[in-house]
Design a protein around this motif. Structure first.
Motif, PDB file in Angstrom:
ATOM      1  N   GLU A  58     -35.936  30.940 -19.412  1.00  0.00           N
ATOM      2  CA  GLU A  58     -35.823  30.828 -20.874  1.00  0.00           C
ATOM      3  C   GLU A  58     -37.148  30.378 -21.494  1.00  0.00           C
ATOM      4  OE1 GLU A  58     -34.165  29.150 -18.633  1.00  0.00           O
ATOM      5  OE2 GLU A  58     -34.128  26.994 -19.053  1.00  0.00           O
ATOM      6  N   LEU A  59     -37.959  29.653 -20.709  1.00  0.00           N
ATOM      7  CA  LEU A  59     -39.256  29.201 -21.220  1.00  0.00           C
ATOM      8  C   LEU A  59     -40.136  30.404 -21.580  1.00  0.00           C
ATOM      9  CD1 LEU A  59     -41.321  26.870 -21.731  1.00  0.00           C
ATOM     10  CD2 LEU A  59     -42.033  27.163 -19.380  1.00  0.00           C
ATOM     11  N   LEU A  60     -40.067  31.443 -20.748  1.00  0.00           N
ATOM     12  CA  LEU A  60     -40.881  32.641 -21.029  1.00  0.00           C
ATOM     13  C   LEU A  60     -40.388  33.311 -22.315  1.00  0.00           C
ATOM     14  CD1 LEU A  60     -41.376  34.138 -17.440  1.00  0.00           C
ATOM     15  CD2 LEU A  60     -42.768  32.479 -18.651  1.00  0.00           C
ATOM     16  N   ASP A  61     -39.076  33.224 -22.571  1.00  0.00           N
ATOM     17  CA  ASP A  61     -38.538  33.756 -23.840  1.00  0.00           C
ATOM     18  C   ASP A  61     -39.108  32.967 -25.022  1.00  0.00           C
ATOM     19  OD1 ASP A  61     -36.859  35.862 -23.014  1.00  0.00           O
ATOM     20  OD2 ASP A  61     -35.330  34.432 -22.369  1.00  0.00           O
ATOM     21  N   TRP A  62     -39.159  31.643 -24.866  1.00  0.00           N
ATOM     22  CA  TRP A  62     -39.670  30.815 -25.973  1.00  0.00           C
ATOM     23  C   TRP A  62     -41.144  31.136 -26.236  1.00  0.00           C
ATOM     24  CZ3 TRP A  62     -37.621  25.814 -23.207  1.00  0.00           C
ATOM     25  CH2 TRP A  62     -36.223  25.866 -23.156  1.00  0.00           C
ATOM     26  N   ILE A  63     -41.889  31.333 -25.143  1.00  0.00           N
ATOM     27  CA  ILE A  63     -43.318  31.667 -25.319  1.00  0.00           C
ATOM     28  C   ILE A  63     -43.440  33.011 -26.045  1.00  0.00           C
ATOM     29  CG2 ILE A  63     -45.453  32.277 -24.076  1.00  0.00           C
ATOM     30  CD1 ILE A  63     -44.655  30.146 -21.960  1.00  0.00           C
ATOM     31  N   ASP A  64     -42.575  33.959 -25.687  1.00  0.00           N
ATOM     32  CA  ASP A  64     -42.579  35.259 -26.374  1.00  0.00           C
ATOM     33  C   ASP A  64     -42.217  35.096 -27.852  1.00  0.00           C
ATOM     34  OD1 ASP A  64     -43.323  36.674 -24.133  1.00  0.00           O
ATOM     35  OD2 ASP A  64     -41.277  37.121 -23.513  1.00  0.00           O
ATOM     36  N   ASP A  65     -41.266  34.198 -28.107  1.00  0.00           N
ATOM     37  CA  ASP A  65     -40.868  33.950 -29.512  1.00  0.00           C
ATOM     38  C   ASP A  65     -42.042  33.372 -30.301  1.00  0.00           C
ATOM     39  OD1 ASP A  65     -38.352  34.865 -28.939  1.00  0.00           O
ATOM     40  OD2 ASP A  65     -37.446  32.883 -28.714  1.00  0.00           O
ATOM     41  N   LEU A  66     -42.771  32.464 -29.672  1.00  0.00           N
ATOM     42  CA  LEU A  66     -43.955  31.883 -30.332  1.00  0.00           C
ATOM     43  C   LEU A  66     -44.967  32.975 -30.657  1.00  0.00           C
ATOM     44  CD1 LEU A  66     -44.997  28.604 -28.445  1.00  0.00           C
ATOM     45  CD2 LEU A  66     -43.840  28.822 -30.633  1.00  0.00           C
ATOM     46  N   GLU A  67     -45.147  33.851 -29.662  1.00  0.00           N
ATOM     47  CA  GLU A  67     -46.116  34.943 -29.832  1.00  0.00           C
ATOM     48  C   GLU A  67     -45.711  35.852 -31.003  1.00  0.00           C
ATOM     49  OE1 GLU A  67     -47.078  36.827 -26.058  1.00  0.00           O
ATOM     50  OE2 GLU A  67     -47.604  38.643 -27.135  1.00  0.00           O
ATOM     51  N   GLU A  68     -44.424  36.158 -31.070  1.00  0.00           N
ATOM     52  CA  GLU A  68     -43.939  37.001 -32.171  1.00  0.00           C
ATOM     53  C   GLU A  68     -44.120  36.314 -33.513  1.00  0.00           C
ATOM     54  OE1 GLU A  68     -40.684  39.616 -29.705  1.00  0.00           O
ATOM     55  OE2 GLU A  68     -39.954  38.363 -31.345  1.00  0.00           O
ATOM     56  N   ASN A  69     -43.872  35.029 -33.503  1.00  0.00           N
ATOM     57  CA  ASN A  69     -44.032  34.242 -34.727  1.00  0.00           C
ATOM     58  C   ASN A  69     -45.480  34.301 -35.213  1.00  0.00           C
ATOM     59  OD1 ASN A  69     -44.861  31.332 -35.818  1.00  0.00           O
ATOM     60  ND2 ASN A  69     -42.739  31.708 -36.391  1.00  0.00           N
ATOM     61  N   VAL A  70     -46.407  34.135 -34.281  1.00  0.00           N
ATOM     62  CA  VAL A  70     -47.828  34.110 -34.654  1.00  0.00           C
ATOM     63  C   VAL A  70     -48.296  35.493 -35.114  1.00  0.00           C
ATOM     64  CG1 VAL A  70     -50.175  33.822 -33.751  1.00  0.00           C
ATOM     65  CG2 VAL A  70     -48.431  32.116 -33.229  1.00  0.00           C
ATOM     66  N   THR A  71     -47.857  36.539 -34.423  1.00  0.00           N
ATOM     67  CA  THR A  71     -48.352  37.888 -34.779  1.00  0.00           C
ATOM     68  C   THR A  71     -47.882  38.315 -36.179  1.00  0.00           C
ATOM     69  OG1 THR A  71     -46.542  38.809 -33.484  1.00  0.00           O
ATOM     70  CG2 THR A  71     -48.701  38.811 -32.450  1.00  0.00           C
TER      71      THR A  71
END
Lengths: 308, 148
Positions: B36-49
């Motif tokens: 799930e941590l990798l999902d959160w990192i992906d969510d952060l990335e989407e947020n930033v982009t």
């Protein structure tokens, strides 16, 4: 959906194409490299464990560049990519299970890194940069493949035994089977460990045999026989085990007995080996660890027999 | 493990690719132990982009780097350690909330560290990233104005 359509969809998937092409590329390159090698040295250069996995990752990233794929998925598919490469090495290159276990961190680390580096590269849409990185990796691969590779190392360990050198010497030249449980994790999962040693005669030039847990035998010849002080033996033949075949050559072993003057003996075990897998900064860590554990298994046994 | 490597063998980061490979191995580990941590990192990335002018790349010391107009304002390592560039005043005011820490290496800088430990942390991480984005954007814009 019919089976044909499903199969077409799977084969047409960019995810699968990336993984397939990356693995085909890797095996083609290794095949070409082996066939062009001047002689069958069995040496595996660092490019095979570093550059090829990284290029495999970059190849998958190129196939995946136009599809919506999250970092977690890239990680998962890269692990699958690495697993396929490892399985193919097991079936087609005849590598052993433990050998592949040792190499797997390099494979997974570089494939995952390659996939993310590739993603960053292809996002920039800078052809010059992509060609430069590709050429650089290819250049390193060619130079590395054509370079001479030689690595020899010696591992030394010592142990204190509460017995005289004469007593210890009796168990150094040859010893009864080791009955103690394995305590090194690689031995526990199946790596052969030393079990017993026999000797044809107690003199210089005698043949010595080191018998391993799976029945493999290292044939040795005693080249120095300094009673109660120093025993050196050269390894003249070693088993063709897939875990070690072509990867490491044990050249020589030595036991030095030092009389401490108080009824105790310091037993020093030395081993010399040639490593045929590179990079040495990675494989030497493993080779040293394994050699050290072989030493201690034998030396602890000698200690037990001598102090009995 | 991460702290041990950073504190004891941190000098290895200067070897080309070492830190990136280490981060990839952490990512490999997290895939099995805390996916799930990798999902959160992906969510952060989407947020930033979604923020104008941002790009995402690979951080030189491993992890995902977030940039505004080519200037880094944060990065997240694959163990969930989010490092964010703020200014010292902003850092001080956020420190009082007790959720962030000094950067794990550069304690006396504007950098801060925040660990993503559960899904609830994601909201706060996005809040911090927004702050860092605004700060960097403001700074970059003032630099541009000065050069004009």
């Amino acid at each position: 959906m019919s089976l044909n359509k499903k199969l077409f969809k799977v084969l047409n998937s960019k995810i699968l194409q990336g993984i397939l092409i990356a693995n085909i590329f890797a095996f083609l390159v290794i095949g070409i490299q082996s066939s062009l090698a001047p002689k069958d040295t069995g040496i595996l250069v660092f490019s095979e464990f570093v550059i090829i996995p990284m290029l495999m990752g970059i190849i998958t990233a190129w196939f995946w560049k136009d599809i919506e794929i999250r970092g977690k998925q890239i990680t998962g598919y890269s692990i699958l990519n690495g697993l396929i490469a490892i399985l193919m090495s097991f079936f087609f290159l005849g590598e052993g299970f433990i050998c592949l276990l040792i190499v797997s961190p390099l494979i997974f680390g570089f494939i995952i890194s390659g996939a993310f580096i590739g993603r960053a590269m292809f996002k920039k849409r800078n052809q010059k940069l992509n060609i430069s990185i590709g050429s650089l990796l290819l250049g390193i691969f060619i130079v590395d493949s054509l370079s001479d590779h030689y690595h020899e190392n010696m591992v030394s360990d010592e142990i204190l035994i509460h017995a005289s050198t004469a007593e210890v010497w009796q168990h150094v030249v040859a010893f009864d089977p080791i009955s103690q449980k394995e305590n090194y994790w690689l031995f526990k999962i199946g790596m052969p460990s030393p079990m017993a040693t026999t000797v044809s005669e107690h003199k210089l030039g005698a043949n010595r045999k080191c018998i391993f847990s799976n029945g493999y035998i290292f044939d040795e010849k005693i080249v120095k026989f300094d009673v109660n002080k120093n025993l050196i033996f050269d390894i003249v033949d070693q088993p063709k085990d897939p875990e070690i075949m072509g990867h490491i050559d044990i050249k020589r072993g030595q036991f030095i007995l030092k009389d401490n003057g108080n009824g105790t003996t310091t037993l020093i075990g030395n081993s010399w080996y040639n490593l045929h897998v590179f990079p040495t900064w990675y494989y030497d860590l493993w080779a040293e660890s394994i050699t050290r554990n072989v030493h201690f298994r034998v030396m602890e046994h000698i200690k037990l027999l001598s102090e009995r | 493990m991460f702290s041990f490597v950073v504190n004891r063998v941190g000098f290895l980061k200067d070897i080309p690719l070492f830190a990136i490979i280490f981060d990839s191995l952490m990512r490999f580990w997290m895939f099995f132990t805390k996916p799930e941590l990798l999902d959160w990192i992906d969510d952060l990335e989407e947020n930033v982009t979604q923020m104008p002018g941002t790009t995402v790349g690979i951080h030189k010391y491993g992890g995902t780097e977030f940039n505004y107009m080519g200037k880094e304002f944060a990065h997240v390592h694959s163990n969930g350690l989010l490092d964010i560039l703020l200014n010292k005043e902003l850092k001080q005011s956020l420190m009082t909330e007790g959720k962030i820490k000094d950067h794990h290496l550069f304690k006396n800088s504007g950098w801060i560290s925040f660990y993503l430990q559960n899904k609830q942390d994601l909201g706060y991480a996005c809040y911090l990233l927004n702050k860092a984005y605004d700060h960097t954007k403001q700074k970059q814009n003032s630099i541009q104005l000065d050069t004009i």
